[in-house]
Every structure is written in structure tokens, then in C-alpha cells.
Design an enzyme around this catalytic site. Structure first.
Site, PDB file in Angstrom:
ATOM      1  N   LYS A  40       0.828  -1.220   0.000  1.00  0.00           N
ATOM      2  CA  LYS A  40       0.000   0.000   0.000  1.00  0.00           C
ATOM      3  C   LYS A  40       0.859   1.266   0.000  1.00  0.00           C
ATOM      4  O   LYS A  40       0.569   2.220  -0.717  1.00  0.00           O
ATOM      5  CB  LYS A  40      -0.947  -0.014   1.199  1.00  0.00           C
ATOM      6  CG  LYS A  40      -1.977  -1.143   1.092  1.00  0.00           C
ATOM      7  CD  LYS A  40      -3.015  -1.095   2.168  1.00  0.00           C
ATOM      8  CE  LYS A  40      -3.815  -2.404   2.193  1.00  0.00           C
ATOM      9  NZ  LYS A  40      -4.528  -2.681   0.939  1.00  0.00           N
ATOM     10  N   ASN A 185     -11.563   3.070   3.794  1.00  0.00           N
ATOM     11  CA  ASN A 185     -12.618   2.618   2.878  1.00  0.00           C
ATOM     12  C   ASN A 185     -13.822   2.261   3.744  1.00  0.00           C
ATOM     13  O   ASN A 185     -13.780   2.403   4.966  1.00  0.00           O
ATOM     14  CB  ASN A 185     -12.151   1.471   1.968  1.00  0.00           C
ATOM     15  CG  ASN A 185     -11.859   0.188   2.741  1.00  0.00           C
ATOM     16  OD1 ASN A 185     -12.255   0.035   3.886  1.00  0.00           O
ATOM     17  ND2 ASN A 185     -11.170  -0.733   2.097  1.00  0.00           N
ATOM     18  N   GLY A 226     -18.048   5.538  -5.164  1.00  0.00           N
ATOM     19  CA  GLY A 226     -17.296   6.789  -5.190  1.00  0.00           C
ATOM     20  C   GLY A 226     -16.651   7.088  -3.850  1.00  0.00           C
ATOM     21  O   GLY A 226     -16.149   6.191  -3.180  1.00  0.00           O
ATOM     22  N   ASP A 253      -5.278   2.687  -3.225  1.00  0.00           N
ATOM     23  CA  ASP A 253      -3.927   3.279  -3.185  1.00  0.00           C
ATOM     24  C   ASP A 253      -3.807   4.381  -4.244  1.00  0.00           C
ATOM     25  O   ASP A 253      -3.217   5.434  -3.993  1.00  0.00           O
ATOM     26  CB  ASP A 253      -2.865   2.200  -3.432  1.00  0.00           C
ATOM     27  CG  ASP A 253      -2.907   1.129  -2.364  1.00  0.00           C
ATOM     28  OD1 ASP A 253      -3.321   1.442  -1.234  1.00  0.00           O
ATOM     29  OD2 ASP A 253      -2.532  -0.023  -2.664  1.00  0.00           O
TER      30      ASP A 253
HETATM   31  O1  RIB Z   1      -3.861  -2.215  -1.757  1.00  0.00           O
HETATM   32  C1  RIB Z   1      -3.287  -3.232  -2.515  1.00  0.00           C
HETATM   33  C2  RIB Z   1      -2.033  -3.721  -1.871  1.00  0.00           C
HETATM   34  O2  RIB Z   1      -2.350  -4.337  -0.638  1.00  0.00           O
HETATM   35  C3  RIB Z   1      -1.292  -4.758  -2.653  1.00  0.00           C
HETATM   36  O3  RIB Z   1      -0.329  -4.195  -3.517  1.00  0.00           O
HETATM   37  C4  RIB Z   1      -0.692  -5.677  -1.589  1.00  0.00           C
HETATM   38  O4  RIB Z   1       0.696  -5.658  -1.576  1.00  0.00           O
HETATM   39  C5  RIB Z   1      -1.304  -5.206  -0.279  1.00  0.00           C
HETATM   40  O5  RIB Z   1      -0.426  -4.491   0.495  1.00  0.00           O
END
Ligand code: RIB
Length: 314
Positions: A40, A185, A226, A253
Site C-alpha cells: 500500500k 474505505n 465513489g 492506493d
Molecule cells: O492495496 C493493494 C495492496 O495491498 C497490494 O499491492 C498488496 O501488496 C497489499 O499491500
């Protein structure tokens, strides 16, 4: 160019794509497996970098073969590795990800491993970069002491502190108190506030609880619905943008990286939410996490097409 700093996780994603998720005991036939850079923290910093910010991640990898997946990613994208430690005798963290090709939804098992070793002393080494940054961005995949130290520096130098509360886990109350932007979230928001979120009214209630806990601004991402924003007075709902999704892994992310970039660049809150929304929407049209993050030109064009207005920050 704005600068974003923070402790963050570096994880190798091993992703299998299949027409359905296997049930317990089933071996489902998949179509492909991809190994790529993730985590993340690293995904969010990559999203921010590609969206136009200069970034400094404070993180760790092991000294094994998997570390090259991450280090090569930093090298090829041109991101700084100044605060990435290679820890002798440790294994690089990995995540096992399943993506359902029919729905583009994912399931993840993530092992933090060496990311837990990112400590306060590592953050202290980066103090000069906190002093002249434009925003501090963190999540919950490194040690709590490293995250608290990031907040301490953000407060010391008067920088906006953005906390993405993923993956959800118990956190000390002091982490939310006086945090500039908390970005859970809907699942995380429910975990922290006890409000089950199905509607915008539920999101409003959850946001109010975060504000009671001391957060200054709350952004709750709601998946395909959203994102909802509140600072207790102003409330904004930003509906998601319809795209052809192939892999939703890392969409949160992308949102956080885009959001941090806009905030660091001085954007108003509505513009920042829309910019984040566009970053997330574009990211799900490609497979993978960090490699799927869109570049600034693409986000700007998409923003202008979607909202029929010019971006109000550089
Ligand atoms: O949010 C997605 C991420 O969560 C992935 O890339 C994985 O590595 C976890 O950390």
C-alpha cells in the site's frame, strides 16, 4: 513540484487471474500469474509520483531475490530509494492476490514481514525531508511507532498529515486525534466507528464519528459508489467514474496517491477528491497495482473530459 514523504510498505504482489474465486479445497484454473511491485505504501507513493509529485518513501526490503522486483521498479520509474533499506538476512514481504476476471474484484493475503521493521529511528533519519515537504502520507503496513513519528514530524513542520487506515487493525486514539485527513474505505470506516455503511447517510454518520475522535477531515472511499468527504461542516459526495475495470487491486492506493498529490499541490478539497477519483478510475483499467498507476497527463485529460473543467493546480 510538490514533495510527499512518509513511511510505507514495500511488498511484492503475486497475482493470479481466474474466471472465479476458488472455494475452500478447490483448485481453480487460472489464466495468468503476474509478479510485480506492490504494497500500500509503495503503491500510493508510486501513484503520487506518476501524478506529478516528488516522493520519499521510508521503507525496507529483504536481501533476497524478491527485493529486485521492488528496487527495479524504483529504478525504472525514477523514484528515490534514499530511505529504502535492504535488510540483511530478512525476506522481502509478499502478498498473494486473487483477481476474479468476471468482476475485476480481488482478495488479498498480505504478510507485512520486513515492513514491521520500519521503526521510529528510520523516520528520524528523514527529518530534513519532512521539514521541506508539502504533505505526509502513511498507511498501516509499517510499525505503529514509524507512523506516529511521521505524524509528529507533520505537526512539527506544519504539513498536512494524511492517514490511510488500511489494512484495518487496532490503532491508538492519538493517531486519529488532530489528523488532517483520515481516508478509510467503507470496511475500515465500519471497523473504526461501528457504522455499517450502505448509503451516503451511513457514510455521513461514520465521518461524524471520526470527527468526534478528533480527525479534521474525513474521506471515506466507497468502492464503485465513489467517495464521501466531510469536515463536519462541508460535505461532498464524489460519484465514481464508469470505466472498463480489469483489476481493482490498488484502486484505494491510487485514490490516496492522487489525493495526496492534489493536497500537496494546494488544490481545494473538491478538486483533490475529483483528481483522486480520476487516478483511481484509470488505475483499474490496467492489471497490477504500482504498474497500473496512471501518469499526470493521462489523469489531467481524463479529469477535464469527465468534469468539463480545467485542473486548478499544477
Ligand atoms: O492495496 C493493494 C495492496 O495491498 C497490494 O499491492 C498488496 O501488496 C497489499 O499491500
Amino acid at each position: 513540484m510538490s514533495k510527499i514523504v512518509g513511511a510505507g510498505s514495500l511488498i511484492v504482489d503475486i497475482t493470479a487471474y481466474a474466471k472465479h474465486f476458488p472455494v475452500e479445497g478447490e483448485s481453480a484454473l487460472g489464466s495468468s500469474v503476474k509478479i510485480g511491485p506492490g504494497g500500500k505504501g509503495s503503491n500510493q507513493m508510486t501513484a503520487a509520483f506518476k501524478a506529478g509529485a516528488d516522493v520519499r518513501i521510508i521503507g525496507k526490503v529483504g536481501d533476497d531475490f524478491l527485493s529486485h522486483v521492488l528496487l527495479d521498479h524504483y529504478k525504472s520509474t525514477g523514484m528515490s530509494t534514499k530511505y529504502i533499506d535492504i535488510v540483511k538476512g530478512e525476506e522481502t514481504a509478499a502478498a498473494l492476490i486473487e483477481v476474479n476476471e468476471e468482476t475485476a474484484q480481488n482478495r488479498i493475503i498480505v504478510v507485512k514481514a520486513v515492513n514491521e521493521l520500519v521503526k521510529r529511528e528510520d523516520v528520524l533519519k528523514a527529518e530534513a525531508d519532512f521539514a521541506d515537504c508539502d504533505a505526509v502520507l502513511t498507511q498501516l503496513e509499517t510499525s505503529m511507532e514509524s507512523i506516529l513519528c511521521c505524524k509528529e514530524f507533520a505537526k512539527k513542520y506544519g504539513k498536512p498529515f494524511i492517514l490511510n487506515t488500511a489494512p484495518f487493525q487496532k490503532i491508538p486514539n492519538e493517531l486519529i486525534l488532530d489528523t488532517d485527513y483520515v481516508t478509510p474505505n467503507e470496511t475500515e470506516a465500519e471497523f473504526f466507528t461501528g457504522v455499517h455503511i450502505k448509503t451516503q447517510e451511513d457514510a455521513e454518520k461514520a465521518a461524524e464519528k471520526f470527527i468526534e475522535m478528533g480527525a479534521k477531515n474525513v474521506v471515506i472511499t466507497l468502492g464503485s459508489k465513489g467517495a464521501f468527504y466531510s469536515n463536519g461542516k462541508e460535505k461532498i459526495m464524489v460519484p465514481s467514474i464508469k470505466v472498463q475495470a480489469v483489476d481493482t487491486t490498488g484502486a484505494g492506493d491510487a485514490f490516496n496517491g492522487g489525493f495526496a498529490t492534489a493536497i500537496a499541490s494546494g488544490a481545494d478539497i473538491k478538486t483533490a477528491l475529483r483528481f483522486a477519483n480520476c487516478t483511481a478510475a484509470l488505475s483499474v483499467t490496467k492489471k497490477g497495482t504500482s504498474p497500473a498507476m496512471p501518469y499526470k497527463d493521462e489523469i489531467c485529460a481524463f479529469y477535464e473530459k469527465t468534469y468539463a473543467e480545467k485542473l486548478k493546480f499544477n
